[in-house]
Write a protein that holds these residues in place. Structure first.
Motif, PDB file in Angstrom:
ATOM      1  N   GLU A  77       0.850  -1.184   0.000  1.00  0.00           N
ATOM      2  CA  GLU A  77       0.000   0.000   0.000  1.00  0.00           C
ATOM      3  C   GLU A  77       0.891   1.241   0.000  1.00  0.00           C
ATOM      4  O   GLU A  77       1.973   1.239   0.587  1.00  0.00           O
ATOM      5  CB  GLU A  77      -0.897   0.011   1.230  1.00  0.00           C
ATOM      6  N   ASN A  78       0.413   2.325  -0.636  1.00  0.00           N
ATOM      7  CA  ASN A  78       1.236   3.528  -0.716  1.00  0.00           C
ATOM      8  C   ASN A  78       0.354   4.759  -0.864  1.00  0.00           C
ATOM      9  O   ASN A  78      -0.561   4.790  -1.695  1.00  0.00           O
ATOM     10  CB  ASN A  78       2.192   3.430  -1.916  1.00  0.00           C
ATOM     11  N   HIS A  79       0.646   5.780  -0.083  1.00  0.00           N
ATOM     12  CA  HIS A  79      -0.106   7.037  -0.129  1.00  0.00           C
ATOM     13  C   HIS A  79      -0.049   7.674  -1.506  1.00  0.00           C
ATOM     14  O   HIS A  79      -1.002   8.354  -1.929  1.00  0.00           O
ATOM     15  CB  HIS A  79       0.472   8.004   0.919  1.00  0.00           C
ATOM     16  N   PHE A  80       1.044   7.476  -2.239  1.00  0.00           N
ATOM     17  CA  PHE A  80       1.238   8.136  -3.521  1.00  0.00           C
ATOM     18  C   PHE A  80       0.688   7.344  -4.707  1.00  0.00           C
ATOM     19  O   PHE A  80       0.880   7.739  -5.853  1.00  0.00           O
ATOM     20  CB  PHE A  80       2.727   8.418  -3.741  1.00  0.00           C
TER      21      PHE A  80
ATOM     22  N   ARG B 102       9.856   3.504   8.605  1.00  0.00           N
ATOM     23  CA  ARG B 102       8.718   2.586   8.815  1.00  0.00           C
ATOM     24  C   ARG B 102       8.204   1.958   7.526  1.00  0.00           C
ATOM     25  O   ARG B 102       8.008   0.720   7.547  1.00  0.00           O
ATOM     26  CB  ARG B 102       7.617   3.373   9.542  1.00  0.00           C
ATOM     27  N   PRO B 103       7.843   2.570   6.422  1.00  0.00           N
ATOM     28  CA  PRO B 103       7.820   4.004   6.174  1.00  0.00           C
ATOM     29  C   PRO B 103       6.417   4.559   6.437  1.00  0.00           C
ATOM     30  O   PRO B 103       5.416   3.855   6.266  1.00  0.00           O
ATOM     31  CB  PRO B 103       8.150   4.080   4.683  1.00  0.00           C
ATOM     32  N   SER B 104       6.324   5.813   6.817  1.00  0.00           N
ATOM     33  CA  SER B 104       5.044   6.400   7.202  1.00  0.00           C
ATOM     34  C   SER B 104       4.155   6.754   6.009  1.00  0.00           C
ATOM     35  O   SER B 104       2.995   7.095   6.193  1.00  0.00           O
ATOM     36  CB  SER B 104       5.281   7.645   8.067  1.00  0.00           C
ATOM     37  N   TRP B 105       4.686   6.686   4.769  1.00  0.00           N
ATOM     38  CA  TRP B 105       3.861   6.992   3.598  1.00  0.00           C
ATOM     39  C   TRP B 105       3.194   5.752   3.006  1.00  0.00           C
ATOM     40  O   TRP B 105       2.497   5.825   2.005  1.00  0.00           O
ATOM     41  CB  TRP B 105       4.690   7.671   2.511  1.00  0.00           C
TER      42      TRP B 105
END
Length: 220
Positions: free
Chosen positions: A91-94, A118-121
């Motif tokens: 999953e990815n915010h971008f 973490r990554p937080s994005w």
């Protein structure tokens, strides 16, 4: 103790003329080059089978590009494709965006950069590695049932989940520089097991001849 090998195969090049981070978006198909990459991998695995390798189990992520990469191998080896959502892309915010320095610097994205380790994005690295390793262990057990000692399974997945699973198997930190991932298009990251423990990690690029000029998309 029986030895089983589970190959993590990254999908081939995707047709992505707009250069977006496609992530889990549906209907992103392989490009013409991507189909050729998948065919080269199938030829490579068929030759290994002809030479005595016991390739007995084939699994793919539910995303179109993974299913299309798996198809030539299924035909070459006479195997059915088992679909496993645990080896899907991260999953990815971008997702759906053209990732560039200009886009990343927009203030609306800043809250997603509080923890790059973490990554937080996106989906945490540990979560990705855990779900993929669960699928790998299940494939290992199934390969043993089907082929006994020396059997092999192939799982068609995506770059980041494969990379963090490899780093887990090698007992390395999961945070990393995405530019230094050793996981090219249509590459094989092979985990060798004795029982349920990884004893070796191997890497190969059956489609290396088609990598020059292949499209690249920013990593998840």
């Amino acid at each position: 103790m029986p030895e089983i090998t589970v190959h993590l195969l990254r999908h081939g090049e995707v047709f992505n003329p707009d250069g977006v981070l496609y992530g889990r978006l549906p209907e992103f198909h392989l490009s013409e080059r991507g189909h050729a990459m998948a065919a080269l991998v199938a030829e490579h695995l068929q030759k290994r089978s002809d030479d005595g390798a016991k390739l007995v189990h084939l699994v793919a992520s539910p995303l179109t590009r993974a299913q299309e990469t798996a198809q030539p191998t299924a035909e070459a080896l006479g195997l059915s494709i088992v679909t496993d959502p645990r080896i899907i892309e991260a999953e990815n915010h971008f997702e759906g965006s053209k990732v560039s320095r200009h886009e990343i610097l927009k203030p609306r994205h800043w809250p997603y950069f509080w923890n790059p380790l973490r990554p937080s994005w996106g989906e945490p690295y540990k979560q990705q590695a855990n779900r993929v390793m669960e699928a790998v262990q299940e494939a290992r057990r199934r390969a043993l049932e089907l082929g006994g000692d020396g059997a092999e399974a192939v799982l068609v997945s995506h770059q980041l989940p494969i990379w963090v699973t490899r780093r887990t198997a090698e007992n390395k930190p999961l945070w990393h520089d995405p530019r230094h991932r050793e996981c090219t298009l249509a590459s094989l990251t092979s985990l060798v097991f004795a029982g349920d423990a990884v004893t070796a990690v191997r890497y190969s690029e059956p489609a290396a001849a088609l990598l020059p000029g292949a499209a690249t998309t920013p990593g998840a």
